[in-house]
Design a protein around this motif. Structure first.
Motif, PDB file in Angstrom:
ATOM      1  N   TYR A 157       0.769  -1.396  -0.328  1.00 56.71           N
ATOM      2  CA  TYR A 157      -0.118   0.087  -0.085  1.00 56.71           C
ATOM      3  C   TYR A 157       0.736   0.764   0.264  1.00 56.71           C
ATOM      4  O   TYR A 157       0.702   2.166  -0.342  1.00 56.71           O
ATOM      5  N   THR A 158       1.808   1.280   0.677  1.00 59.06           N
ATOM      6  CA  THR A 158       2.788   2.520   0.510  1.00 59.06           C
ATOM      7  C   THR A 158       3.901   2.400  -0.571  1.00 59.06           C
ATOM      8  O   THR A 158       4.882   3.502  -0.367  1.00 59.06           O
ATOM      9  N   SER A 159       4.230   1.450  -1.042  1.00 57.04           N
ATOM     10  CA  SER A 159       5.300   1.718  -2.028  1.00 57.04           C
ATOM     11  C   SER A 159       6.904   1.892  -1.071  1.00 57.04           C
ATOM     12  O   SER A 159       8.077   2.027  -1.653  1.00 57.04           O
ATOM     13  N   ARG A 160       6.919   1.263   0.186  1.00 59.39           N
ATOM     14  CA  ARG A 160       7.669   1.084   1.267  1.00 59.39           C
ATOM     15  C   ARG A 160       8.660  -0.210   0.412  1.00 59.39           C
ATOM     16  O   ARG A 160       8.422  -0.978  -0.109  1.00 59.39           O
ATOM     17  N   THR A 161      10.067   0.172   0.566  1.00 61.97           N
ATOM     18  CA  THR A 161      10.566  -0.961   0.839  1.00 61.97           C
ATOM     19  C   THR A 161      11.961  -1.608   2.216  1.00 61.97           C
ATOM     20  O   THR A 161      11.487  -1.233   3.000  1.00 61.97           O
ATOM     21  N   ILE A 162      12.148  -2.134   2.293  1.00 63.50           N
ATOM     22  CA  ILE A 162      13.075  -3.261   3.116  1.00 63.50           C
ATOM     23  C   ILE A 162      14.230  -4.023   2.370  1.00 63.50           C
ATOM     24  O   ILE A 162      13.978  -4.138   1.748  1.00 63.50           O
ATOM     25  N   THR A 163      14.757  -3.879   3.447  1.00 67.18           N
ATOM     26  CA  THR A 163      16.494  -4.551   3.707  1.00 67.18           C
ATOM     27  C   THR A 163      16.958  -5.815   3.627  1.00 67.18           C
ATOM     28  O   THR A 163      15.782  -6.688   4.298  1.00 67.18           O
ATOM     29  N   ALA A 164      18.056  -6.122   2.633  1.00 73.22           N
ATOM     30  CA  ALA A 164      17.644  -7.867   2.445  1.00 73.22           C
ATOM     31  C   ALA A 164      18.705  -7.887   3.661  1.00 73.22           C
ATOM     32  O   ALA A 164      18.264  -9.201   4.396  1.00 73.22           O
ATOM     33  N   THR A 165      18.692  -7.220   5.300  1.00 76.37           N
ATOM     34  CA  THR A 165      19.155  -7.642   6.877  1.00 76.37           C
ATOM     35  C   THR A 165      18.402  -8.227   7.192  1.00 76.37           C
ATOM     36  O   THR A 165      17.507  -9.058   8.165  1.00 76.37           O
ATOM     37  N   ARG A 166      16.825  -7.458   6.866  1.00 80.80           N
ATOM     38  CA  ARG A 166      15.805  -7.490   7.343  1.00 80.80           C
ATOM     39  C   ARG A 166      14.905  -8.905   6.915  1.00 80.80           C
ATOM     40  O   ARG A 166      14.479  -9.671   8.266  1.00 80.80           O
ATOM     41  N   LEU A 167      15.137  -8.942   5.552  1.00 81.61           N
ATOM     42  CA  LEU A 167      15.092 -10.384   5.391  1.00 81.61           C
ATOM     43  C   LEU A 167      15.458 -11.559   5.596  1.00 81.61           C
ATOM     44  O   LEU A 167      15.131 -12.461   5.668  1.00 81.61           O
ATOM     45  N   GLU A 168      16.790 -10.461   5.987  1.00 83.00           N
ATOM     46  CA  GLU A 168      17.485 -12.364   6.337  1.00 83.00           C
ATOM     47  C   GLU A 168      16.967 -12.860   7.782  1.00 83.00           C
ATOM     48  O   GLU A 168      16.812 -13.835   8.486  1.00 83.00           O
ATOM     49  N   SER A 169      16.277 -11.817   8.107  1.00 82.15           N
ATOM     50  CA  SER A 169      15.817 -12.095   9.502  1.00 82.15           C
ATOM     51  C   SER A 169      14.535 -13.021   9.778  1.00 82.15           C
ATOM     52  O   SER A 169      14.410 -13.889  10.537  1.00 82.15           O
ATOM     53  N   PHE A 170      14.099 -12.551   8.653  1.00 83.39           N
ATOM     54  CA  PHE A 170      12.300 -13.671   7.919  1.00 83.39           C
ATOM     55  C   PHE A 170      12.662 -15.150   7.697  1.00 83.39           C
ATOM     56  O   PHE A 170      12.009 -15.617   7.905  1.00 83.39           O
ATOM     57  N   GLY A 171      14.343 -15.479   7.244  1.00 81.18           N
ATOM     58  CA  GLY A 171      14.632 -16.662   6.311  1.00 81.18           C
ATOM     59  C   GLY A 171      14.651 -16.718   5.011  1.00 81.18           C
ATOM     60  O   GLY A 171      14.508 -17.984   4.836  1.00 81.18           O
ATOM     61  N   SER A 172      13.993 -15.104   4.588  1.00 80.81           N
ATOM     62  CA  SER A 172      14.247 -15.142   3.384  1.00 80.81           C
ATOM     63  C   SER A 172      15.123 -14.981   2.365  1.00 80.81           C
ATOM     64  O   SER A 172      15.367 -15.482   1.164  1.00 80.81           O
ATOM     65  N   VAL A 173      16.966 -14.389   2.944  1.00 79.88           N
ATOM     66  CA  VAL A 173      17.629 -13.917   2.410  1.00 79.88           C
ATOM     67  C   VAL A 173      18.126 -14.986   3.185  1.00 79.88           C
ATOM     68  O   VAL A 173      18.619 -14.895   4.505  1.00 79.88           O
ATOM     69  N   GLN A 174      19.128 -16.500   2.254  1.00 82.00           N
ATOM     70  CA  GLN A 174      20.158 -17.115   3.044  1.00 82.00           C
ATOM     71  C   GLN A 174      20.710 -16.421   3.518  1.00 82.00           C
ATOM     72  O   GLN A 174      21.393 -16.509   4.343  1.00 82.00           O
TER      73      GLN A 174
END
Length: 252
Positions: A157-174
């Protein structure tokens, strides 16, 4: 400007996007990615694919300027079909696909990495889907594979972005590594997969796709229907014209 596919070592195929300045891909490039993935699938010597990019960022989505130069909906239909084919070919590639992401990965870039098997990113990488600011929809299917449900909605809804480091905390980025170590880290991970029995790895890829809870091809095609509606209503042209003219989003 090109999509290239080269073989590195034992069974590692590297597909590289190189469309300066920002890797906003024209229609032909999306189809070229699909062709490269299909070629990898058909090659019995290919055991794993790395998708990477040259330049400032991994992918800035579709080339909006190309689309706005064309009268009617021909370019839109071609771009949507090209994205669909590229995302589908990555998902259905018979061997694992590793996305090595540097810098920005937005719009169609999220479609590419969301359908890949493994994501390795540089520490300056960030991800987002700014489709709402462009008067379009799409790639929520693929973003949903990277972030939790409510995070997805907030970002969309906001078009905000998310960092690779945050995605790593979700387990999405290896893994998140310094940019100058991105390629070697991706190659090392690819080599670990390539060392396995390719017959088992290809079976594993098919099996994992078979147990996915969502049909990503059908889901993305459903999203594209709303993009066509917004275009037929003239809404998307207003937003794309504003972006091409000023580089800013349309305010209403």
């Amino acid at each position: 400007m090109s999509i290239t596919s080269t073989v590195h070592g034992q069974g590692i195929r590297i597909v590289t996007m190189n469309y300066p300045p920002v890797n906003a891909l024209p229609t032909a490039a999306w189809f070229a990615i699909a062709d490269a993935m299909n070629e990898a699938s058909a090659d019995p010597e290919t055991r794993v694919v790395i998708l990477r990019a040259e330049g400032r960022g991994f992918n800035a989505g579709v080339d909006i300027k190309e689309m706005q130069k064309t009268n009617g909906h021909t370019a839109l239909i071609a771009a949507n079909r090209g994205c669909y084919e590229a995302f589908k070919a990555i998902y259905e590639c018979k061997v694992p696909v590793i996305s090595a992401v540097n810098g920005f990965c937005v719009g169609g870039g999220v479609g590419l990495v969301g359908n890949s098997d493994v994501i390795i990113a540089s520490d300056d990488a960030y991800f987002g889907v700014p489709e709402v600011d462009r008067g379009a929809l799409g790639a929520a299917t693929h973003l949903s594979r990277l972030v939790p449900a409510h995070q997805l909605r907030a970002m969309y809804y906001t078009s905000r972005t998310i960092t690779a480091t945050r995605l790593e905390s979700f387990g999405s980025v290896q893994a998140v590594v310094p940019r100058d170590q991105l390629d070697e880290t991706a190659l090392a991970f690819a080599a670990e997969i390539a060392a396995k029995d390719p017959r088992v790895i290809r079976a594993a890829k098919e099996a994992l796709n078979g147990i996915d809870p969502i049909d990503v091809n059908r889901s993305y095609r459903f999203e594209q229907g709303f993009t066509f509606e917004l275009n037929l209503a003239g809404v998307a042209d207003e937003h794309r014209d504003a972006f091409v003219t000023t580089g800013e989003k349309l305010t209403t």
